[in-house]
Design a protein around this motif. Structure first.
Motif, short mmCIF file in Angstrom:
data_model
loop_
_atom_site.label_atom_id
_atom_site.label_comp_id
_atom_site.label_asym_id
_atom_site.label_seq_id
_atom_site.Cartn_x
_atom_site.Cartn_y
_atom_site.Cartn_z
N ALA A 1 55.68 29.01 80.90
CA ALA A 1 54.17 29.09 81.20
C ALA A 1 53.56 28.51 80.02
O ALA A 1 52.55 27.97 80.23
N LEU A 2 53.75 28.80 78.77
CA LEU A 2 53.08 28.31 77.53
C LEU A 2 53.23 26.82 77.46
O LEU A 2 52.35 26.05 77.27
N GLN A 3 54.34 26.36 77.87
CA GLN A 3 54.75 24.92 78.06
C GLN A 3 53.73 24.07 78.89
O GLN A 3 53.06 23.05 78.44
N LEU A 4 53.38 24.59 79.92
CA LEU A 4 52.39 24.26 81.08
C LEU A 4 51.12 24.38 80.50
O LEU A 4 50.29 23.58 80.70
N ILE A 5 50.82 25.51 79.94
CA ILE A 5 49.45 25.63 79.48
C ILE A 5 49.34 24.42 78.31
O ILE A 5 48.42 23.78 78.31
N ASN A 6 50.60 24.10 77.40
CA ASN A 6 50.39 22.89 76.43
C ASN A 6 50.02 21.75 77.38
O ASN A 6 49.40 20.86 76.88
N CYS A 7 50.52 21.61 78.42
CA CYS A 7 50.57 20.42 79.17
C CYS A 7 48.98 20.14 79.77
O CYS A 7 48.62 19.12 79.50
N CYS A 8 48.42 21.25 80.30
CA CYS A 8 47.11 21.15 80.54
C CYS A 8 46.22 20.91 79.48
O CYS A 8 45.05 20.03 79.36
N LYS A 9 46.44 21.75 78.44
CA LYS A 9 45.76 21.06 77.02
C LYS A 9 45.48 19.78 76.60
O LYS A 9 44.51 19.07 76.35
N ASN A 10 46.84 19.16 76.73
CA ASN A 10 46.94 17.84 76.28
C ASN A 10 46.28 16.81 77.32
O ASN A 10 45.71 15.89 77.26
N ILE A 11 46.54 17.21 78.71
CA ILE A 11 45.60 16.34 79.77
C ILE A 11 44.08 16.51 79.42
O ILE A 11 43.32 15.54 79.47
N TRP A 12 43.47 17.62 79.06
CA TRP A 12 42.22 17.74 78.88
C TRP A 12 41.70 17.12 77.40
O TRP A 12 40.42 16.60 77.59
N LEU A 13 42.41 17.13 76.57
CA LEU A 13 42.26 16.65 75.13
C LEU A 13 42.21 15.10 75.39
O LEU A 13 41.23 14.25 74.83
N GLU A 14 43.40 14.66 76.35
CA GLU A 14 43.27 12.81 76.37
C GLU A 14 42.11 12.36 76.99
O GLU A 14 41.65 11.43 76.73
N ILE A 15 41.23 13.41 77.93
CA ILE A 15 39.84 12.71 78.73
C ILE A 15 38.95 13.29 77.91
O ILE A 15 37.78 12.99 78.22
N GLY A 16 39.15 13.96 76.74
CA GLY A 16 37.92 14.41 76.29
C GLY A 16 36.92 15.50 76.88
O GLY A 16 35.76 15.71 76.43
#
Length: 444
Positions: free
Chosen positions: A203-218
């Protein structure tokens, strides 16, 4: 595997759960070779992969039946990794695993005293903590980027559990600062024996994935993927969220409501400090709302919802995700938790500026994840045969449906707006909080 070899160890560390599961299909030995080569280059990678392999030995939740496909491979690969260590790496390995086994073993010792009072259990923890010798270079599995230099010997605290004996302890960790100079900080962690932490890891790995996606697009939304490491069958270590308190504990401290807590902590609603905290709340509520809906976080009672010193909402404890719900009873039928007191902090109604910003950020966050759906699917897919209880059937198909992949972007935005409307002051959320009050003594 060739693709993975081209990345830094920071990337391969992130995908250790998937790498271990891919051993199920490793007919040509490519995954095994990658693990052995990486372990010889990086001792920390070797440690993490061994802990994860130990955590995946068993097929059943009672830790009795060895996984017939993965189990034998894990034993042999662990043996090969150990034999590949040079004398320095072998000493480091033995030192680290001995230290961590000692600390985790306290939870096992506590199980014999499960019916004792908290003060009595606290004495047992203090006694066992006093015996532990901190050797140079050892670290917490969840904090491999810092070394343990000391233990707060009286910091041990038994945690509430009906059948298991988790406890919390605090360690002094030394890390390199931004300027390269060493700095120390205190890190609290929860240790569990007889409790499968692998689902929390996913679950936390997937939260991290989502966080990285949002960071990438600002996109300015906030989530905090804290660290959990599964270290053996039914064992694990969980980092404690810093500077935060559960909604349940707020109630026990005689705070009438979430809005009242915001006012007491951040000042009146018209102050800049309150507005800053409210903005942090909006950004984090948007992020966690989207993730809660997509990954189907359940058991969202007020003991599992935290608030930090900056006003962010944070979620913990992911024992029920994807295809499973507590007790098999679908109390939490809404897309995500959005209560009346949360609405009050947002501004009090659907027409408030705070609510409108929350709605806009939630829709944007959802649309961003849709565009990167394949990234999320590729992270989940290797785990489907892992014997995790959260996978009960059409996990990927159901996730695709929640993503509204067949819809246009405008239709998907409308789809998510409807999910927000359904969650708005839902009677189901109120019903589940009442259920938790009656059954588990979580009144707030």
């Amino acid at each position: 595997m060739k693709s993975l070899e081209s990345y830094s160890s920071k990337v391969t560390f992130f995908y250790i759960p998937q790498i271990v599961q891919c051993l199920r299909y490793d007919n040509n030995g490519y995954v095994e070779r990658f693990i052995l080569d990486s372990g010889m280059i990086n001792s920390y990678f070797a440690h993490q992969i061994i802990w994860n392999m130990k955590a995946n030995k068993f097929k059943d939740e009672n830790l009795v039946e060895i996984d017939p496909v993965l189990g034998p491979k894990l034993y042999s690969i662990t043996d090969l990794i150990e034999k590949s260590f040079d004398s320095e790496a072998l000493e480091f390995y033995r030192k680290e695993f001995s230290f961590f086994t000692e600390v985790t073993g306290i939870s096992g010792t506590l199980k014999d005293y499960i019916k004792f009072s908290k003060p009595e259990k606290k004495q047992i923890i203090d006694r066992e903590m006093a015996k532990i010798k901190v050797l140079p270079g050892v670290y917490l599995p969840s904090n491999s980027d810092g070394t343990v230099v000391d233990i707060e010997r009286k910091s041990g605290k038994p945690l509430q559990s009906h059948a298991k004996a988790p406890f919390m302890a605090t360690f002094k960790i030394e890390k390199k600062g931004i300027d390269g100079k060493p700095m120390t900080k205190l890190q609290s962690a929860i240790f569990k024996v007889g409790d499968d932490c692998r689902q929390d890891v996913l679950a936390l790995q997937l939260i991290n994935c989502c966080k990285n996606i949002w960071l990438e697009i600002g996109l300015d939304v906030y989530v905090f993927p804290y660290r959990v490491t599964a270290t053996d069958g039914g064992c694990g270590v969980i980092d404690v969220l810093p500077n935060s308190i559960s909604r349940d504990m707020l109630g026990r401290e005689a705070v009438n409501g979430l809005y009242e807590w915001f006012v007491s902590k951040f000042g009146s609603e018209n102050s800049t400090t309150f507005e800053t905290a409210r903005l942090n709340f909006i950004k984090s509520l948007a992020g966690y709302s989207v993730i809660s809906y997509l990954l189907q976080f359940k058991d969202r009672h007020n003991g599992n919802i935290m608030y930090d010193d900056f006003g962010h909402i944070l979620h913990i404890d992911f024992g029920f995700i994807f295809d499973i719900v507590p007790g098999g009873v679908k109390f939490e039928a809404v897309p995500f938790k959005l209560t009346k007191e949360m609405i009050r902090v947002l501004g009090g109604s659907k027409d408030s500026l705070g609510f409108k910003l929350f709605e806009r950020l939630t829709i944007k966050a959802f649309l961003a994840l849709r565009k990167h759906y394949k990234f999320l699917e590729n992270t989940i897919e290797p785990m489907l045969d892992s014997n995790l209880p959260c996978f009960k059937g059409k996990t990927i198909k159901n996730l695709q449906n929640r993503m509204a992949l067949e819809s246009t972007e405008a239709e998907a935005a409308h789809f998510m707006r409807n999910k927000i409307a359904r969650s708005y002051e839902s009677t189901f959320t109120k019903g589940y909080d009442e259920f938790q009050r009656l059954t588990n003594g979580i009144p707030y």
